[in-house]
Design an enzyme around this catalytic site. Structure first.
Site, PDB file in Angstrom:
ATOM      1  N   HIS A 105      30.196 -14.520 -13.714  1.00  0.00           N
ATOM      2  CA  HIS A 105      30.266 -15.037 -15.075  1.00  0.00           C
ATOM      3  C   HIS A 105      30.980 -14.049 -15.989  1.00  0.00           C
ATOM      4  O   HIS A 105      30.881 -12.844 -15.798  1.00  0.00           O
ATOM      5  CB  HIS A 105      28.864 -15.281 -15.641  1.00  0.00           C
ATOM      6  N   GLU A 123      22.371 -13.316 -16.889  1.00  0.00           N
ATOM      7  CA  GLU A 123      21.262 -14.093 -16.372  1.00  0.00           C
ATOM      8  C   GLU A 123      20.341 -13.213 -15.547  1.00  0.00           C
ATOM      9  O   GLU A 123      20.695 -12.093 -15.186  1.00  0.00           O
ATOM     10  CB  GLU A 123      21.768 -15.261 -15.512  1.00  0.00           C
ATOM     11  N   HIS A 180      27.636 -12.827  -7.447  1.00  0.00           N
ATOM     12  CA  HIS A 180      26.278 -13.157  -7.018  1.00  0.00           C
ATOM     13  C   HIS A 180      26.208 -14.552  -6.394  1.00  0.00           C
ATOM     14  O   HIS A 180      27.073 -15.396  -6.654  1.00  0.00           O
ATOM     15  CB  HIS A 180      25.304 -13.083  -8.199  1.00  0.00           C
ATOM     16  N   ARG A 200      33.921 -19.668  -9.774  1.00  0.00           N
ATOM     17  CA  ARG A 200      33.594 -19.727  -8.349  1.00  0.00           C
ATOM     18  C   ARG A 200      34.618 -18.913  -7.574  1.00  0.00           C
ATOM     19  O   ARG A 200      35.821 -19.161  -7.660  1.00  0.00           O
ATOM     20  CB  ARG A 200      33.628 -21.203  -7.927  1.00  0.00           C
TER      21      ARG A 200
HETATM   22 ZN    ZN Z   1      25.057 -17.255 -12.065  1.00  0.00          ZN
END
Ligand code: ZN
Length: 339
Positions: A105, A123, A180, A200
């Site tokens: 991200h 996150e 991740h 992605r």
């Molecule tokens: Zn994530």
């Protein structure tokens, strides 16, 4: 709507979540957590969310039927009048029957420029359940940007991707720029910035409706932090944390996350702008109202004393950064040393 501030801030806001179907999703969110969404590919339950892609609805009381985003706009006092243009957090449960794609991200500054003013995404995960010998993808092994680009270009995924072992009760912080992925078999509660921007990097060459899903190689290479942070600095084992106390797990600029392992009762003052709570196991009573596994709700600003009795586990969060000295016990600091 003529409620006094006093009444508004006394009501716990129970939310009807929004579930999503994903190629890697499963059936536990329906079968184990009781969410209405049916199917064998339900990947996410956005339990506390005001994001346009999944805006939760108030279930009861004066705001029954209101979207969380609407409540945030019209009654900012419920959330402590924060100087933010949208509800800052998103809490979701993730049931990964299969591996999720490997992703990364952006931070706020990159997202603002490249993603139409969106927030970036920091996150964190709380592992609710996982098989024995489970692992997660956190970080990578590239030593320089060139090294990273070469490995991506040549598909050297096994060399690039770093996996770390995890068990039930582990907490993992994922800073922007961290490669991740959640692996199949894990059930996770994610607390994140209110953003849906994901790049992605690799999707295991899978097909969705006969086609590979889009990859975002350029953006990923832009935002991936090189070298990656030491994985042990991202992980906290919470298995031995104390019962019947609100245990702070982690705090950063965007959120603070707490865990509650209740077997009996607890009373504490709600001193944050708002406090999100998801019951992840068991049941109990909060200030006279029954709560069960799968319930997601927000305890508003100025609520006063929160009293919970029962046998349950819960993950809580707020948008405030708490300082170590404000933590109500030493565990917050100790846990960070235990890694
Ligand atoms: Zn994530």
């Amino acid at each position: 709507m003529n409620l006094s501030a006093n009444t508004i801030n006394k009501e716990i806001l129970f939310l009807e979540p929004v579930c999503t179907h994903n190629i890697w999703g499963g059936s536990k969110l329906h079968d184990d957590f009781g969410y209405k969404e049916e199917g064998s590919d339900v990947g996410e339950c956005w339990g506390i969310s005001a994001h346009p892609n999944g805006d939760g609805t108030n279930k009861y009381g004066a705001f029954e039927g209101w979207k969380l985003s609407e409540l945030w706009e019209k009654h900012p006092e419920v959330f402590g009048n924060l100087d933010l243009d949208r509800f800052p957090l998103l809490v979701k449960l993730i049931d990964a029957r299969d591996d999720l794609s490997i992703q990364v991200h952006p931070d706020d500054s990159y997202a603002k420029v490249h993603e139409n003013g969106s927030f970036g995404k920091t996150e964190c995960w709380y592992v609710l359940d996982c098989p024995e010998n489970a692992s997660l993808v956190i970080g990578h092994n590239a030593t320089s940007k060139e090294d990273l680009e070469e490995m991506i270009e040549n598909g050297r995924w096994n060399d690039l991707i770093r996996e770390i072992p995890v068990r039930k009760g582990d907490f993992i912080q994922i800073d922007p720029g961290t490669v991740h992925a959640i692996k199949g078999g894990l059930l996770i509660l994610e607390t994140q910035q209110n953003s849906d921007i994901t790049y992605r990097v690799y999707d295991y060459d899978r097909l969705s409706n006969g086609k590979p899903r889009e990859l975002h190689i350029k953006q990923s290479e832009d935002v991936i932090t090189v070298p990656a942070k030491d994985p042990q600095k991202c992980l906290i084992h919470t298995q031995n944390s104390i019962t019947n106390e609100l245990v702070p797990l982690f705090s950063c600029d965007y959120y603070s996350v707490f865990h509650l392992n209740l077997d009996g009762d607890i009373a504490f003052r709600q001193k944050y702008p708002f406090l999100n709570m998801t019951v992840t196991d068991g049941s109990g009573i909060i200030n006279g109202q029954p709560i069960n596994k799968g319930d997601n709700f927000i305890i508003p600003c100025g609520f006063g004393t929160v009293e919970i009795t029962g046998k349950l586990q819960a993950v809580l969060s707020t948008a405030d950064r708490i300082k170590e000295k404000d933590a109500e016990n030493e565990l917050f600091i100790d846990l960070r040393r235990v890694v």
